[in-house]
Write an enzyme that holds these catalytic residues in place. Structure first.
Site, short mmCIF file in Angstrom:
data_model
loop_
_atom_site.label_atom_id
_atom_site.label_comp_id
_atom_site.label_asym_id
_atom_site.label_seq_id
_atom_site.Cartn_x
_atom_site.Cartn_y
_atom_site.Cartn_z
N LYS A 57 0.02 -4.82 9.81
CA LYS A 57 1.22 -4.28 8.95
C LYS A 57 1.91 -3.31 9.80
O LYS A 57 1.37 -2.42 10.31
CB LYS A 57 1.06 -3.61 7.55
N GLY A 115 6.98 -2.27 -2.66
CA GLY A 115 6.37 -0.79 -2.92
C GLY A 115 7.03 -0.29 -3.95
O GLY A 115 6.92 -0.37 -5.32
N ARG A 116 8.02 0.45 -3.35
CA ARG A 116 8.70 1.63 -4.42
C ARG A 116 9.51 0.93 -5.54
O ARG A 116 9.33 1.21 -6.63
CB ARG A 116 9.72 2.47 -3.67
N ASP A 120 12.71 -2.41 0.90
CA ASP A 120 13.85 -2.38 -0.14
C ASP A 120 13.96 -3.28 -0.73
O ASP A 120 15.36 -3.57 -1.45
CB ASP A 120 15.23 -2.25 0.92
N ASN A 150 9.13 -7.08 4.20
CA ASN A 150 8.90 -5.72 3.37
C ASN A 150 10.14 -4.85 3.63
O ASN A 150 10.43 -4.73 4.70
CB ASN A 150 7.44 -5.49 3.51
N PRO A 201 0.83 -1.38 -0.01
CA PRO A 201 -0.05 -0.08 0.07
C PRO A 201 0.95 1.18 0.10
O PRO A 201 1.80 1.30 0.86
CB PRO A 201 -0.60 -0.19 1.29
N CYS A 207 2.38 3.78 9.86
CA CYS A 207 2.41 5.23 9.57
C CYS A 207 3.24 5.93 10.33
O CYS A 207 2.89 6.00 11.62
CB CYS A 207 0.89 5.70 9.12
C1 LIG Z 1 4.69 7.08 -0.84
C2 LIG Z 1 4.10 5.86 0.20
C3 LIG Z 1 3.04 5.91 0.78
C4 LIG Z 1 2.65 4.89 2.04
N1 LIG Z 1 1.60 4.57 2.45
C5 LIG Z 1 1.26 3.32 3.13
C6 LIG Z 1 -0.09 3.29 3.48
O1 LIG Z 1 -1.01 3.73 3.18
N2 LIG Z 1 -0.17 2.04 4.24
C7 LIG Z 1 0.84 1.45 4.73
O2 LIG Z 1 0.63 0.32 5.42
N3 LIG Z 1 2.04 1.55 4.13
C8 LIG Z 1 2.40 2.65 3.42
N4 LIG Z 1 3.65 2.79 3.05
C9 LIG Z 1 4.58 1.73 3.45
C10 LIG Z 1 4.88 0.99 2.32
O3 LIG Z 1 3.84 0.01 2.28
C11 LIG Z 1 6.22 -0.15 2.49
O4 LIG Z 1 6.10 -0.53 3.79
C12 LIG Z 1 7.39 1.03 2.55
O5 LIG Z 1 7.26 1.73 1.57
C13 LIG Z 1 8.73 -0.18 2.47
O6 LIG Z 1 8.62 -0.78 1.36
P1 LIG Z 1 9.44 -0.70 -0.20
O7 LIG Z 1 10.93 -0.56 0.15
O8 LIG Z 1 9.20 -1.96 -0.85
O9 LIG Z 1 8.99 0.70 -0.70
C14 LIG Z 1 3.78 4.07 1.93
C15 LIG Z 1 5.07 4.33 1.41
C16 LIG Z 1 5.35 5.27 0.37
C17 LIG Z 1 6.73 5.49 -0.09
#
Ligand SMILES: Cc1cc2nc3c(=O)[nH]c(=O)nc-3n(C[C@H](O)[C@H](O)[C@H](O)COP(=O)(O)O)c2cc1C
Length: 424
Positions: free
Chosen positions: A179, A263-264, A241, A239, A42, A137
Site C-alpha cells: 500500500k 477509510g474515513r 476520498d 483509495n 487500515p 505512513c
Molecule cells: C486516522 C488514520 C489512520 C491511518 N492509519 C493507517 C495505517 O495504519 N496504515 C495504512 O496503510 N494507512 C493508514 N491510513 C491511511 C488510510 O488507510 C487511507 O489510505 C487514507 O485515509 C485515504 O483513504 P480515505 O480517503 O478513504 O480515508 C490512515 C488514515 C487515517 C485517517
C-alpha cells in the site's frame, strides 16, 4: 538496478501453493460487470479491531478488512534473542480470528531481513491471506527511521522490502502486497515505485494518491491511480476520498482500478459499502454515468431503516469499547488502571466521540448536534459513556439523513468545526 536483482533472485518453488484467498475471482467480479472488491482501509487509532469487528458484525458490506500496521524495527539491539523478539513483534496485535474472514497483516519497516523474518512468522503461523508493506505512513517519527512513505524516495528500497516479504511468504499461499502513496515530496517516482513493487512480487497494490508532503490535505489525485492501472499488470486498488456510491462509480470510471478501498468514508457513513454494492451491481459502471441505480437514494432502505442500521452499528461499536480491555495495549491498560474508574469512563467516552465526530460531520441533520455531544464529559458534567451512547442513538434514530458528500479530515478535525458545524 532492482530489475537486474529481480531476475537474479527469482527462486519461486516449482508449484506454488494456491493463494489462501481467491483474490483472482474477487477481482474478476469487477471485470465481469459486478461490484469490484471493497476493502475497509487500515486506520491506526481510528479503524482498530473495535471498528472492524463492529462494522463486520452489524452492517458489513466490505470484502476485506485491512489491519493497521505492525512496526518492524530498523535494527535489533545487540544480544537480543532475535528469533523470539521478531516472532513477538510479528504476531503482536495481529489476530487472524478477529473476524470471520482473516484481515490482511501489514508490516511497516525498512530492514529487508527483519521484514522477511516477520512476514515468514505471519505467513506460517497465522491464517493471514496476505502481508502488506506499508509505504504510506507520513508521520515524521516513521519517515525519520526510513520506513513508511520514506521508502518511496528510492524504488530500490521498495523492491528490496517487497521482495523480502515475498520471500517470507514463499511456500505458504499467503501473498505479498503493497500500500503506497503517490510519492514522498512529489509523484515523480510513481511509475518506478510501482514497477519495483511488481517486480518485487506484489500480488496487487493499493494506491492512496497523495504524496507524503500532502498528508491528508486537498483532494486525492485519482489521475495517479489511472497511471498505476496503465503501468502495472497486477491489480490496483484505488483509495482516497470515496464517501458515496457516486464517488465510487467515478473512481472506477476515471481510473479503471480493480477494487476500491474506503477509510474515513466508512466512519462517516457505516452503510457506504452496502450503498456502493447496490449501485455498482445495479448499473453498468463502465459507462461512467448513471446506470440503473445512480444515486444514494436507490439503496433500497427508507431513512428510518437506514437510521436503525446505523444505531445497530453504534451499539455494536459501544459493546466492543465497553468490553474491550483485552484489545488495549498493556502500556495503555496500565495507564488506564492508574486513573481508576474515572479514567476508564473518559476512555470510553473518547472512543465513542471519535466515531461520532465523523458520523455527525458527514450528516447535515446531525452536525448541528455535534458540539453538544462532544461536550459530554464524565468529570465535568457526570455523563457516563452509556448515557452518551443513548443520546447519540436517539439523535441518529430521529435525525439521520443520507450523508452529504463531504470528507472529514481526521487530522484537522478540531479546526474544522465552529459551533458544531463542519467547515469545509
Ligand atoms: C486516522 C488514520 C489512520 C491511518 N492509519 C493507517 C495505517 O495504519 N496504515 C495504512 O496503510 N494507512 C493508514 N491510513 C491511511 C488510510 O488507510 C487511507 O489510505 C487514507 O485515509 C485515504 O483513504 P480515505 O480517503 O478513504 O480515508 C490512515 C488514515 C487515517 C485517517
Amino acid at each position: 538496478m532492482w530489475a537486474a536483482t529481480a531476475a537474479a533472485s527469482a527462486s519461486s518453488p516449482a508449484v506454488p501453493p494456491p493463494p489462501r484467498r481467491d483474490y483472482a475471482s474477487l477481482f474478476a467480479r469487477g471485470k465481469n460487470g459486478g461490484c469490484p472488491p471493497l476493502f475497509l482501509a487500515p486506520m491506526e487509532g481510528l479503524g482498530d479491531a473495535r471498528l472492524r469487528r463492529s462494522l463486520s458484525l452489524s452492517v458489513g458490506g466490505f470484502d476485506e478488512a485491512c489491519r493497521e500496521f505492525t512496526r518492524v524495527p530498523g535494527t535489533l539491539s545487540q544480544g537480543a534473542k532475535a528469533e523470539k523478539l521478531l516472532r513477538g513483534i510479528a504476531l503482536n496485535g495481529y489476530d487472524a480470528e478477529e473476524l470471520s474472514r482473516p484481515a490482511n497483516a501489514s508490516l511497516m519497516g525498512s530492514n529487508p531481513d527483519l521484514l522477511e523474518h516477520c512476514a515468514r512468522v505471519l505467513a506460517r503461523e497465522t491464517r493471514a491471506p496476505r502481508v502488506d508493506l506499508n509505504c504510506g505512513c507520513p508521520a515524521n517519527v516513521v519517515t525519520g527511521k526510513g520506513a513508511g512513505s520514506s521508502l518511496l524516495r528510492d524504488p530500490n528500497d521498495v523492491y528490496a522490502c517487497v521482495s523480502a516479504i515475498r520471500r517470507g511468504c514463499e511456500g505458504t499461499g499467503c501473498v505479498p502486497t503493497l500500500k503506497l502513496r503517490s510519492g514522498y515530496d512529489d509523484d515523480s517516482l510513481l511509475r518506478e515505485n510501482l514497477l519495483a513493487a511488481q517486480e518485487g512480487g506484489a500480488a496487487f497494490v493499493t494506491l492512496h494518491p497523495r504524496t507524503r508532503r500532502q498528508g491528508y490535505s486537498g483532494r486525492a489525485n485519482w489521475k495517479d491511480i489511472a497511471i498505476a492501472v496503465e503501468t502495472l499488470d497486477v491489480p490496483v486498488i484505488g483509495n482516497g476520498d470515496v464517501t458515496s456510491p457516486e464517488r465510487a462509480r467515478a473512481l472506477l470510471f476515471e481510473t479503471g482500478c480493480a477494487g476500491i478501498m474506503v477509510g474515513r468514508g466508512a466512519v462517516q457513513d457505516p452503510l457506504v459499502f452496502r450503498r456502493i454494492k447496490a449501485e455498482l451491481r445495479a448499473g453498468d459502471w463502465s459507462e461512467g454515468g448513471g446506470g440503473a441505480a445512480s444515486s444514494s437514494s436507490s439503496f433500497g432502505l427508507t431513512p428510518a431503516e437506514e437510521a436503525s442500521e446505523v444505531v445497530r452499528f453504534l451499539r455494536a461499536f459501544a459493546a466492543e469499547v465497553f468490553a474491550d480491555d483485552l484489545l488495549i495495549s498493556p502500556r495503555k491498560r496500565r495507564r488506564k488502571l492508574k486513573g481508576g474508574a474515572a479514567a476508564e469512563e473518559q476512555f470510553k467516552l473518547g472512543k465513542l466521540k471519535q466515531i461520532v465526530k465523523y458520523l455527525f460531520a458527514g450528516n447535515a441533520s446531525l452536525s448541528p448536534h455535534l458540539s453538544r455531544v462532544l461536550s459530554c464529559d464524565s468529570i465535568d458534567n457526570g455523563i457516563t459513556a452509556r448515557e452518551m451512547l443513548d443520546v447519540v442513538c436517539d439523535l441518529v434514530a430521529t435525525s439521520w439523513d443520507t450523508p452529504t458528500d463531504v470528507l472529514v479530515d481526521a487530522f484537522s478535525m478540531r479546526t474544522s468545526y465552529e459551533g458544531g458545524r463542519l467547515l469545509v
